[in-house]
Design an enzyme around this catalytic site. Structure first.
Site, PDB file in Angstrom:
ATOM      1  N   GLY A 285      16.357  12.951 -18.080  1.00 26.77           N
ATOM      2  CA  GLY A 285      15.154  12.263 -18.510  1.00 26.77           C
ATOM      3  C   GLY A 285      15.007  10.916 -17.872  1.00 26.77           C
ATOM      4  O   GLY A 285      15.927  10.414 -17.224  1.00 26.77           O
TER       5      GLY A 285
ATOM      6  N   ARG B 141       7.695   2.819 -26.100  1.00 29.62           N
ATOM      7  CA  ARG B 141       8.772   3.674 -26.589  1.00 29.62           C
ATOM      8  C   ARG B 141       8.242   5.089 -26.872  1.00 29.62           C
ATOM      9  O   ARG B 141       8.896   6.074 -26.582  1.00 29.62           O
ATOM     10  CB  ARG B 141       9.284   3.038 -27.880  1.00 29.62           C
ATOM     11  CG  ARG B 141      10.462   3.678 -28.521  1.00 29.62           C
ATOM     12  CD  ARG B 141      10.735   2.930 -29.795  1.00 29.62           C
ATOM     13  NE  ARG B 141      11.046   1.534 -29.478  1.00 29.62           N
ATOM     14  CZ  ARG B 141      12.259   1.033 -29.514  1.00 29.62           C
ATOM     15  NH1 ARG B 141      13.260   1.778 -29.885  1.00 29.62           N
ATOM     16  NH2 ARG B 141      12.487  -0.219 -29.216  1.00 29.62           N
TER      17      ARG B 141
ATOM     18  N   ASP C 252      26.687   0.510 -28.487  1.00 37.62           N
ATOM     19  CA  ASP C 252      26.345  -0.807 -29.036  1.00 37.62           C
ATOM     20  C   ASP C 252      27.538  -1.372 -29.822  1.00 37.62           C
ATOM     21  O   ASP C 252      27.827  -2.574 -29.757  1.00 37.62           O
ATOM     22  CB  ASP C 252      25.149  -0.704 -29.987  1.00 37.62           C
ATOM     23  CG  ASP C 252      24.061   0.191 -29.420  1.00 37.62           C
ATOM     24  OD1 ASP C 252      22.956  -0.285 -29.195  1.00 37.62           O
ATOM     25  OD2 ASP C 252      24.353   1.389 -29.185  1.00 37.62           O
TER      26      ASP C 252
ATOM     27  N   ARG D 195      30.133  -2.732 -27.506  1.00 34.19           N
ATOM     28  CA  ARG D 195      29.724  -4.060 -26.997  1.00 34.19           C
ATOM     29  C   ARG D 195      30.004  -5.117 -28.065  1.00 34.19           C
ATOM     30  O   ARG D 195      30.502  -6.209 -27.769  1.00 34.19           O
ATOM     31  CB  ARG D 195      28.216  -4.049 -26.676  1.00 34.19           C
ATOM     32  CG  ARG D 195      27.893  -3.227 -25.449  1.00 34.19           C
ATOM     33  CD  ARG D 195      26.390  -3.096 -25.231  1.00 34.19           C
ATOM     34  NE  ARG D 195      26.123  -2.411 -23.970  1.00 34.19           N
ATOM     35  CZ  ARG D 195      25.047  -1.676 -23.726  1.00 34.19           C
ATOM     36  NH1 ARG D 195      24.135  -1.515 -24.653  1.00 34.19           N
ATOM     37  NH2 ARG D 195      24.885  -1.103 -22.553  1.00 34.19           N
TER      38      ARG D 195
ATOM     39  N   HIS E 213      19.538   3.072 -32.112  1.00 33.44           N
ATOM     40  CA  HIS E 213      20.100   2.599 -30.840  1.00 33.44           C
ATOM     41  C   HIS E 213      18.921   1.917 -30.138  1.00 33.44           C
ATOM     42  O   HIS E 213      18.154   2.545 -29.428  1.00 33.44           O
ATOM     43  CB  HIS E 213      20.626   3.782 -30.017  1.00 33.44           C
ATOM     44  CG  HIS E 213      20.935   3.424 -28.586  1.00 33.44           C
ATOM     45  ND1 HIS E 213      21.898   2.519 -28.231  1.00 33.44           N
ATOM     46  CD2 HIS E 213      20.361   3.833 -27.429  1.00 33.44           C
ATOM     47  CE1 HIS E 213      21.926   2.411 -26.907  1.00 33.44           C
ATOM     48  NE2 HIS E 213      21.006   3.188 -26.400  1.00 33.44           N
TER      49      HIS E 213
HETATM   50  P1  NAD Z   1      18.717   8.788 -13.933  1.00 33.15           P
HETATM   51  O1  NAD Z   1      17.281   8.680 -13.564  1.00 33.15           O
HETATM   52  O2  NAD Z   1      19.740   8.199 -13.041  1.00 33.15           O
HETATM   53  O3  NAD Z   1      19.097  10.327 -14.158  1.00 33.15           O
HETATM   54  C1  NAD Z   1      18.322  11.228 -14.872  1.00 33.15           C
HETATM   55  C2  NAD Z   1      18.557  12.587 -14.243  1.00 33.15           C
HETATM   56  O4  NAD Z   1      17.872  13.564 -15.039  1.00 33.15           O
HETATM   57  C3  NAD Z   1      18.011  12.702 -12.820  1.00 33.15           C
HETATM   58  O5  NAD Z   1      19.060  13.090 -11.922  1.00 33.15           O
HETATM   59  C4  NAD Z   1      16.923  13.783 -12.920  1.00 33.15           C
HETATM   60  O6  NAD Z   1      16.831  14.602 -11.769  1.00 33.15           O
HETATM   61  C5  NAD Z   1      17.413  14.564 -14.131  1.00 33.15           C
HETATM   62  N1  NAD Z   1      16.359  15.356 -14.766  1.00 33.15           N
HETATM   63  C6  NAD Z   1      15.080  14.997 -15.047  1.00 33.15           C
HETATM   64  N2  NAD Z   1      14.448  16.021 -15.630  1.00 33.15           N
HETATM   65  C7  NAD Z   1      15.325  17.044 -15.724  1.00 33.15           C
HETATM   66  C8  NAD Z   1      15.273  18.362 -16.230  1.00 33.15           C
HETATM   67  N3  NAD Z   1      14.141  18.852 -16.773  1.00 33.15           N
HETATM   68  N4  NAD Z   1      16.361  19.131 -16.170  1.00 33.15           N
HETATM   69  C9  NAD Z   1      17.511  18.649 -15.614  1.00 33.15           C
HETATM   70  N5  NAD Z   1      17.631  17.407 -15.113  1.00 33.15           N
HETATM   71  C10 NAD Z   1      16.555  16.618 -15.161  1.00 33.15           C
HETATM   72  O7  NAD Z   1      18.828   8.164 -15.402  1.00 33.15           O
HETATM   73  P2  NAD Z   1      20.186   7.684 -16.112  1.00 33.15           P
HETATM   74  O8  NAD Z   1      20.422   6.245 -15.824  1.00 33.15           O
HETATM   75  O9  NAD Z   1      21.241   8.690 -15.842  1.00 33.15           O
HETATM   76  O10 NAD Z   1      19.733   7.764 -17.656  1.00 33.15           O
HETATM   77  C11 NAD Z   1      19.520   9.006 -18.262  1.00 33.15           C
HETATM   78  C12 NAD Z   1      19.086   8.812 -19.707  1.00 33.15           C
HETATM   79  O11 NAD Z   1      20.176   8.259 -20.457  1.00 33.15           O
HETATM   80  C13 NAD Z   1      17.904   7.848 -19.885  1.00 33.15           C
HETATM   81  O12 NAD Z   1      17.036   8.355 -20.874  1.00 33.15           O
HETATM   82  C14 NAD Z   1      18.569   6.573 -20.353  1.00 33.15           C
HETATM   83  O13 NAD Z   1      17.703   5.726 -21.074  1.00 33.15           O
HETATM   84  C15 NAD Z   1      19.657   7.166 -21.236  1.00 33.15           C
HETATM   85  N6  NAD Z   1      20.773   6.269 -21.600  1.00 33.15           N
HETATM   86  C16 NAD Z   1      21.190   6.348 -22.888  1.00 33.15           C
HETATM   87  C17 NAD Z   1      22.212   5.509 -23.334  1.00 33.15           C
HETATM   88  C18 NAD Z   1      22.672   5.600 -24.762  1.00 33.15           C
HETATM   89  O14 NAD Z   1      23.488   4.786 -25.239  1.00 33.15           O
HETATM   90  N7  NAD Z   1      22.172   6.576 -25.516  1.00 33.15           N
HETATM   91  C19 NAD Z   1      22.814   4.598 -22.440  1.00 33.15           C
HETATM   92  C20 NAD Z   1      22.372   4.578 -21.117  1.00 33.15           C
HETATM   93  C21 NAD Z   1      21.328   5.412 -20.711  1.00 33.15           C
END
Ligand code: NAD
Length: 316
Positions: free
Chosen positions: A82, A91, A151, A154, A178
């Site tokens: 995503g 959001r 969190d 941290r 979060h």
């Molecule tokens: P990123 O853009 O580097 O990677 C996302 C990946 O998802 C990409 O490689 C993309 O090709 C893939 N993707 C998109 N649609 C897809 C689908 N339908 N099927 C399969 N793969 C698909 O992003 P990231 O930095 O890796 O972050 C990913 C998510 O994690 C984001 O939503 C970010 O906000 C979240 N995140 C959450 C936390 C947490 O504590 N929950 C912490 C950091 C990031």
């Protein structure tokens, strides 16, 4: 007796997904790691790079594909696919975009990994966890989010640094969303077995009201700070997620502040948010009844309301 073979499927091989795989390899979590991403070149490259390091970590295999079949038979499915929040994006818009990915993908995942525990990392994680639960019909214990595990780590790091103690001896949690409405559970925080509000050790200081305000502000703005500097957060979320996976795959009964569906928790129902919970092979086994002061309880309720607003805005 040989270990039960354990397979982790990671959906999304971006910064977060690839780093979770790397952290799992280093910690020896999962004998078989599968990465799935719609971007075939990216997932292929990440898998190649990870495979070249296998000699230096506990025994494991890594495979990856743009075909979801790579996830077949997984014991745990971690969803990181995503987009990230873009400047100016609300959001709700982000939630809608990422929920659409889950809506399309989760039924297919259930076809190849029907018995897995599903762990959500994609943001906004509390909303995406709720949506995935509704789409999948999975029982609440088998579908939960990484929540405020990051969190809280941290938070613990900042307290430990200020008091000059080991981070492993700080027991303190961030609860709720979060995100911006999360709350620090100061009243139940401990260092060793000393309540934090009583902590005053020569050479190790004590926390003033100003210290507390600064620490919590730092926790809340950490992700923005990191994203501004390098575009994504990956190492700490990678390690935090590997920790959650370890608790599941090794049936550890470990207390972690994950995001799960609440039913009458201090009067809060039908929303996913984070509270210290016991995590084991079943998934989220129990949410702990944490004692909170009135301000913390009000904060938790407000946080639940914030998450619910987004869920409602999406038509759930
Ligand atoms: P990123 O853009 O580097 O990677 C996302 C990946 O998802 C990409 O490689 C993309 O090709 C893939 N993707 C998109 N649609 C897809 C689908 N339908 N099927 C399969 N793969 C698909 O992003 P990231 O930095 O890796 O972050 C990913 C998510 O994690 C984001 O939503 C970010 O906000 C979240 N995140 C959450 C936390 C947490 O504590 N929950 C912490 C950091 C990031």
């Amino acid at each position: 007796m040989p270990d039960k073979p354990s397979k982790v499927a990671i959906i999304g091989a971006g910064s977060v997904g690839a780093t979770i795989a790397y952290a799992c390899l280093l910690r020896g979590v999962g004998k078989s790691i599968a990465l799935y991403d719609v971007n075939a070149a990216k997932v292929g490259a990440e898998v190649l790079d990870l495979n070249h390091g296998l000699q230096f970590v506990p025994m494991a295999t890594v495979e990856g594909s743009a075909d979801l079949q790579v996830c077949r038979g997984a014991d745990v499915v971690v969803i990181t696919a995503g987009a990230k929040q873009k400047p100016g994006q609300t959001r709700t818009d982000l939630a809608t975009a990422n929920a659409a990915i889950c809506r399309e993908m989760v039924p297919k995942l259930l076809g190849v990994a029907p018995d897995a525990v599903y762990l959500l990392v994609t943001n906004p994680v509390d909303v995406i966890t709720y949506v995935t639960l509704k789409i999948s019909g999975l029982p609440r214990e088998r579908c939960f989010g990484s929540g405020t595990v990051l969190d809280s780590s941290r938070f613990r790091f900042l307290i430990a640094r200020r008091l000059n103690v080991a981070v492993q001896n700080v027991h303190a949690y961030i609860a709720g969303e979060h995100g911006d409405s999360e709350i620090p559970l100061w009243s139940s925080a401990h260092v060793g077995n000393i309540p934090l509000h009583q902590w005053a050790v020569q050479g190790h200081g004590k926390l003033t009201v100003r210290d507390r305000t600064e620490i919590f502000q730092n926790v809340k703005t950490a992700a923005y700070q990191i994203i501004e500097g390098k575009g994504a957060t990956n190492y700490a979320i990678g390690l935090a997620t590997a920790r959650i996976l370890e608790a599941i795959l090794k049936n550890e009964n470990r207390v972690l502040p994950v995001s799960s569906l609440l039913t009458d928790y201090k009067g809060i129902s039908d929303v996913c948010l984070s509270l210290p919970s016991i995590v084991n092979a079943r998934g989220v086994d129990a949410v702990l009844d944490v004692s909170m002061n009135p301000a913390e309880e009000t904060g938790l309720r407000n946080s639940a309301e914030r998450i619910r607003e987004t869920i409602r805005a999406m038509g759930f």
